[in-house]
Design a protein around this motif. Structure first.
Motif, short mmCIF file in Angstrom:
data_model
loop_
_atom_site.label_atom_id
_atom_site.label_comp_id
_atom_site.label_asym_id
_atom_site.label_seq_id
_atom_site.Cartn_x
_atom_site.Cartn_y
_atom_site.Cartn_z
N THR A 148 0.83 -1.21 0.00
CA THR A 148 0.00 0.00 0.00
C THR A 148 0.86 1.26 0.00
O THR A 148 0.60 2.22 -0.73
CB THR A 148 -0.94 0.01 1.22
N GLY A 149 1.90 1.26 0.82
CA GLY A 149 2.80 2.41 0.88
C GLY A 149 3.49 2.67 -0.44
O GLY A 149 3.61 3.82 -0.89
N ALA A 150 3.94 1.58 -1.10
CA ALA A 150 4.59 1.73 -2.39
C ALA A 150 3.62 2.24 -3.45
O ALA A 150 4.02 2.95 -4.38
CB ALA A 150 5.21 0.40 -2.82
N MET A 151 2.34 1.90 -3.32
CA MET A 151 1.33 2.35 -4.28
C MET A 151 1.19 3.88 -4.27
O MET A 151 1.04 4.51 -5.32
CB MET A 151 -0.02 1.71 -3.96
N ILE A 152 1.23 4.47 -3.07
CA ILE A 152 1.00 5.91 -2.99
C ILE A 152 2.29 6.72 -2.92
O ILE A 152 2.26 7.95 -2.94
CB ILE A 152 0.10 6.27 -1.78
N ALA A 153 3.43 6.03 -2.85
CA ALA A 153 4.71 6.73 -2.73
C ALA A 153 4.95 7.75 -3.84
O ALA A 153 5.39 8.88 -3.57
CB ALA A 153 5.85 5.72 -2.66
N PRO A 154 4.70 7.41 -5.12
CA PRO A 154 4.94 8.41 -6.16
C PRO A 154 4.11 9.68 -6.00
O PRO A 154 4.60 10.79 -6.22
CB PRO A 154 4.58 7.66 -7.46
N ARG A 155 2.84 9.54 -5.61
CA ARG A 155 1.98 10.72 -5.45
C ARG A 155 2.43 11.58 -4.28
O ARG A 155 2.41 12.80 -4.36
CB ARG A 155 0.52 10.29 -5.28
N LEU A 156 2.84 10.93 -3.19
CA LEU A 156 3.33 11.71 -2.05
C LEU A 156 4.63 12.42 -2.41
O LEU A 156 4.83 13.58 -2.04
CB LEU A 156 3.55 10.79 -0.84
N GLY A 157 5.50 11.72 -3.14
CA GLY A 157 6.75 12.35 -3.55
C GLY A 157 6.53 13.53 -4.47
O GLY A 157 7.24 14.54 -4.39
N ALA A 158 5.55 13.41 -5.37
CA ALA A 158 5.26 14.51 -6.30
C ALA A 158 4.59 15.68 -5.59
O ALA A 158 4.88 16.85 -5.87
CB ALA A 158 4.37 14.00 -7.43
N ARG A 159 3.72 15.38 -4.65
CA ARG A 159 2.95 16.43 -3.97
C ARG A 159 3.77 17.13 -2.88
O ARG A 159 3.76 18.34 -2.76
CB ARG A 159 1.67 15.84 -3.38
N TRP A 160 4.45 16.35 -2.06
CA TRP A 160 5.17 16.91 -0.91
C TRP A 160 6.64 17.19 -1.21
O TRP A 160 7.27 17.97 -0.50
CB TRP A 160 5.10 15.95 0.27
#
Length: 427
Positions: free
Chosen positions: A280-292
């Motif tokens: 689950t963490g790996a699934m959202i990692a790209p979006r968090l990296g792009a946003r934050w």
């Protein structure tokens, strides 16, 4: 030319890149094979050669020894050798080494010494493979898409680590050790074929100036890593994280299985929740990296990982709490732990791959990875002392405190404001 689409924009098409598709496919099936082989080797050690506790500890140490003695040297070589060719050769080597186990079993020649040789050879080959794999990825994927690529790799790695041991144990029972290790060899051979299909341009490195040797290359890698404005705090934070992880991982199994008397099946279920959290963490990692930004995503993961271990340290659990209660708490802690790692790993690895020039990728990665292994080795020994002197929960609390220190390193450093796109532009 810099790809300005950003990490999220390229997400849907990352597996459409043929070179990465081959790389990901080979990495995925190898991860499953490694997970299955890991549990099969453990069964062999305990039930076939009936190793003593001392022999088991020696076999465990042999898998780390190559990193301690060869990690920096091989990292330097990876900046001068063709990484794809090295990756293929080491995977072929793994296939041949795993294929030797069925022969040893059939000839009744598998004993502690022959298995120790197998484990040591696999450790050296894994070191070569890891040292080639990480610096090769930025060559086959645009640097702005590294988070997506590492997230995909993290997802398949998590699934493999979750399902692989169960599948390996089942196949060991159904088809026996010789056929299982023959299957392992075949899987690695298929992975080598996939790796050989990767199309990548690897420029020939400049010749070393007269009087310069591999020691100078290693020193240059150390200086680059620990003098860099954002890589230095990233490396130091990772090292502290590995110290904390070595403590809690060493204590966790003993605490849960012995002190809390959790059944083996429930322990396996709890670990599976950790795998689900990592996916689950790996699934959202790209979006968090792009946003934050990379720095804040890494900080989030570093800070979040404190909570599950602090919770386990403070939870009023005993063997009398009941399996349902203990399993609920432990599984929840494992899920958050895995989730935090899934978020930070993809952003951490991608940022360092993006920020470092290609000519020093191998040395930078091997520097961080080798120090991590050394820290983990001594941290595991420290965990034994903490368990003996303080007890299980206080030892876990110490680990949680060290995790907090790893997050603090990021919080007070320039890494906190780092972004993936800036790293890609500066490399």
């Amino acid at each position: 030319m810099t790809d300005r689409r950003g990490p999220v924009a390229g997400r849907r098409e990352i597996l459409a890149l043929p070179a990465f598709a081959y790389f990901w496919s080979a990495s995925t099936i190898r991860a499953f094979a490694t997970a299955m082989a890991g549990v099969a080797l453990q069964i062999l050690i305990v039930t076939v050669i009936e190793a003593t506790p001392l022999q088991i500890s020696v076999l465990s140490a042999l898998s780390v020894v190559p990193y301690l003695f060869l990690g920096l040297v091989i990292g330097a070589l990876m900046d001068r050798w063709r990484r794809q060719r090295t990756l293929v050769i080491t995977t072929v080597g793994r296939a041949l080494t795993l294929g030797a186990i069925p022969i040893l079993l059939v000839l009744d020649a598998l004993n502690f010494w022959s298995l120790a040789a197998v484990v040591l050879i696999l450790g050296v080959l894994t070191l070569f493979g890891d040292s080639a794999s990480q610096p090769l990825l930025p060559r086959i994927v645009p640097r702005t898409s590294l988070v997506d690529a590492n997230a995909r790799l993290g997802q398949s790695q998590t699934v493999a680590e979750t399902a692989g041991p169960a599948v390996g144990g089942l196949l060991f029972t159904l088809i026996g050790a010789p056929l299982l290790f023959l299957l392992e060899a075949i899987i690695n051979a298929v992975a080598a074929v996939l790796q050989s299909r990767i199309r990548v341009v690897e420029p020939k490195p400049a010749a070393r100036p007269a009087g310069r040797h591999v020691g100078h290359d290693i020193a240059e890698g150390l200086r680059f890593t620990y003098r860099h404005r954002t890589l230095r705090p990233l490396a130091l934070s990772v090292h502290v994280w590995f110290l904390a992880n070595s403590i809690v991982v060493t204590v966790f199994a003993v605490y849960v299985l012995r002190e809390l008397a959790l059944p083996s099946w429930a322990f396996g279920v709890a670990l599976a929740f950790g795998g689900a959290g990592g996916f689950t963490g790996a699934m959202i990692a790209p979006r968090l990296g792009a946003r934050w930004g990379a720095g804040r995503a890494i900080l989030f993961g570093r800070a979040l990982v404190v909570l599950p271990w602090l919770g386990l340290a403070l939870a009023p659990l005993t063997a009398d709490s009941g399996v349902a209660v203990v399993l609920t708490v432990v599984a929840a802690a494992q899920f958050v732990y895995g989730f935090a790692m899934g978020v930070e790993d993809a952003n951490d690895i991608s940022y360092r791959q993006a920020i470092a020039p290609d000519a020093i990728q191998g040395r930078m990665n091997s520097t961080i990875r080798t120090v991590n292994r050394v820290v983990f080795f001594f941290g595991a020994l420290l965990a034994g002392v903490l368990m003996t002197v303080l007890g299980f929960q206080p030892a876990i609390a110490v680990g949680a405190g060290v995790f907090a220190a790893a997050a603090l390193v990021v919080l007070v450093s320039p890494l906190r404001a780092a972004r993936h796109e800036d790293a890609a532009d500066s490399a």
